[in-house]
Enzyme design. Structure first.
Site, PDB file in Angstrom:
ATOM      1  N   ALA A  64      26.266  66.006  -1.261  1.00 60.26           N
ATOM      2  CA  ALA A  64      25.811  66.801  -2.346  1.00 60.26           C
ATOM      3  C   ALA A  64      25.202  68.207  -1.982  1.00 60.26           C
ATOM      4  CB  ALA A  64      25.144  66.221  -3.432  1.00 60.26           C
ATOM      5  N   GLY A 107      26.571  62.211  -0.995  1.00 56.13           N
ATOM      6  CA  GLY A 107      27.855  62.237  -1.802  1.00 56.13           C
ATOM      7  C   GLY A 107      29.098  62.408  -1.287  1.00 56.13           C
ATOM      8  N   GLU A 110      29.894  58.801  -0.985  1.00 60.05           N
ATOM      9  CA  GLU A 110      30.179  58.308  -2.384  1.00 60.05           C
ATOM     10  C   GLU A 110      31.569  58.810  -2.943  1.00 60.05           C
ATOM     11  OE1 GLU A 110      26.067  60.103  -3.297  1.00 60.05           O
ATOM     12  OE2 GLU A 110      25.800  58.344  -4.360  1.00 60.05           O
ATOM     13  N   GLU A 130      19.914  60.078   1.683  1.00 59.43           N
ATOM     14  CA  GLU A 130      19.070  60.741   0.785  1.00 59.43           C
ATOM     15  C   GLU A 130      17.629  60.602   0.556  1.00 59.43           C
ATOM     16  OE1 GLU A 130      21.824  59.108   0.011  1.00 59.43           O
ATOM     17  OE2 GLU A 130      23.223  60.165  -1.407  1.00 59.43           O
TER      18      GLU A 130
END
Ligand code: CO8
Length: 256
Positions: A64, A107, A110, A130
């Site tokens: 992300a 992300g 993911e 993260e």
């Protein structure tokens, strides 16, 4: 402004390439929205039988977008229901294959796990780093990774933030195939063409049944599968597929 994704079509296969190379395809909200909208339109297009999602040579996606998130307050995250766009992406019914070169982190990993399976290059790297940023995965990583590779290894990745190489990812079942880096996209496009060549209802329901295995008990899942199996006998593709086998010829699916 350059588009954040590039969409091309090859027969019944749609190829979506993430296009933020300067940020290693970091997934900001604009990219998430553009990708999800494009994929939703493909999902209702009967001419599309499979979607391939890929990044660049250096990165599928490095997570992300940290610069977008860094200054946000908890209230802002809750108000925007930050990352909820991805639920719409994960709900798509068309089979999706991730073609992964380089980094698939946070992300990015993911997003890869939201696809139905992944084909990775020998140099690919995976991880949920993260924890190094003072947060945890927020796009389903703790859940999907644990279901895919088990608690022990998932804990290792989420708690240490270490990266996993492609050989380990293959052993763990995080990815389905590992091929030389320059073969990733051709291999994924060939797999997608194979999927897209079958009956569209059959591939969509096969996908749905397998996904249900993550949520249902064995008995419920088997009952669900049987209902979907019965449903396929209402398609002309079932008649054609079985007739073609008996007549020793290739089936000509209408993919209805
Ligand atoms: N976000 C924003 N920008 C990024 C990101 C990212 N995730 N990753 C890389 N970039 C940018 C860099 O800032 C850099 O930009 P610039 O050239 O302007 O300085 C450019 O991409 C190139 O990156 P590097 O120079 O760092 O390239 P290296 O080859 O040296 O390193 C790495 C590559 C190892 C991939 C490194 O970039 C890195 O560690 N990236 C971050 C990986 C990461 O931590 N990902 C997890 C992000 S958090 C997340 O995904 C989920 C958070 C859940 C929050 C829950 C909220 C609800």
């Amino acid at each position: 402004m350059a588009k954040l994704i590039e969409l091309t079509r090859e027969g019944r296969v749609a190829l979506i390439r993430l296009n933020r190379p300067e940020a290693l395809n970091a997934l900001n909200s604009a990219l998430a929205e553009e990708l999800t909208e494009a994929a939703q339109a493909l999902d209702t297009d009967r001419g599309v039988g499979a979607i391939v999602i890929t990044g660049s040579e250096r990165a599928f996606a490095a997570g992300a977008d940290i610069s977008e998130m860094a200054g946000k307050t908890a209230e802002e995250m809750v108000e925007a229901d930050f990352f909820s766009t991805w639920d719409r992406f994960a709900a798509l019914r068309t089979p999706k294959i991730a073609a992964v070169n380089g980094y698939a982190l946070g992300g990015g990993c993911e997003l890869m796990m939201m696809c139905d399976f992944a084909i990775a290059g020998e140099g690919a790297k995976f991880g949920q780093p993260e924890v190094k940023l003072g947060v945890i995965a927020g796009m389903g990583g703790t859940q999907r990774m644990t279901k895919l590779i088990g608690r022990s290894l998932s804990m290792d990745l989420h708690l240490t933030g270490r990266l996993m190489d492609a050989a380990e990812a293959l052993r763990a079942g995080l990815v389905a195939r590992v091929v030389p880096d320059d073969q990733v996209l051709p291999e994924a496009m060939a797999a997608a063409a194979q999927v897209a060549g079958y009956s569209r209802p059959a591939t969509r329901l096969a996908r749905e049944a397998v996904m249900r295995a993550e949520e249902l008990s064995l008995g419920e899942g088997v009952a669900w599968e049987r209902r979907l199996f019965h449903r396929l006998f209402g398609t002309s593709d079932q008649k054609e597929g079985m007739r073609a086998f008996l007549e020793k010829r290739k089936p000509d699916f209408h993919r209805d």
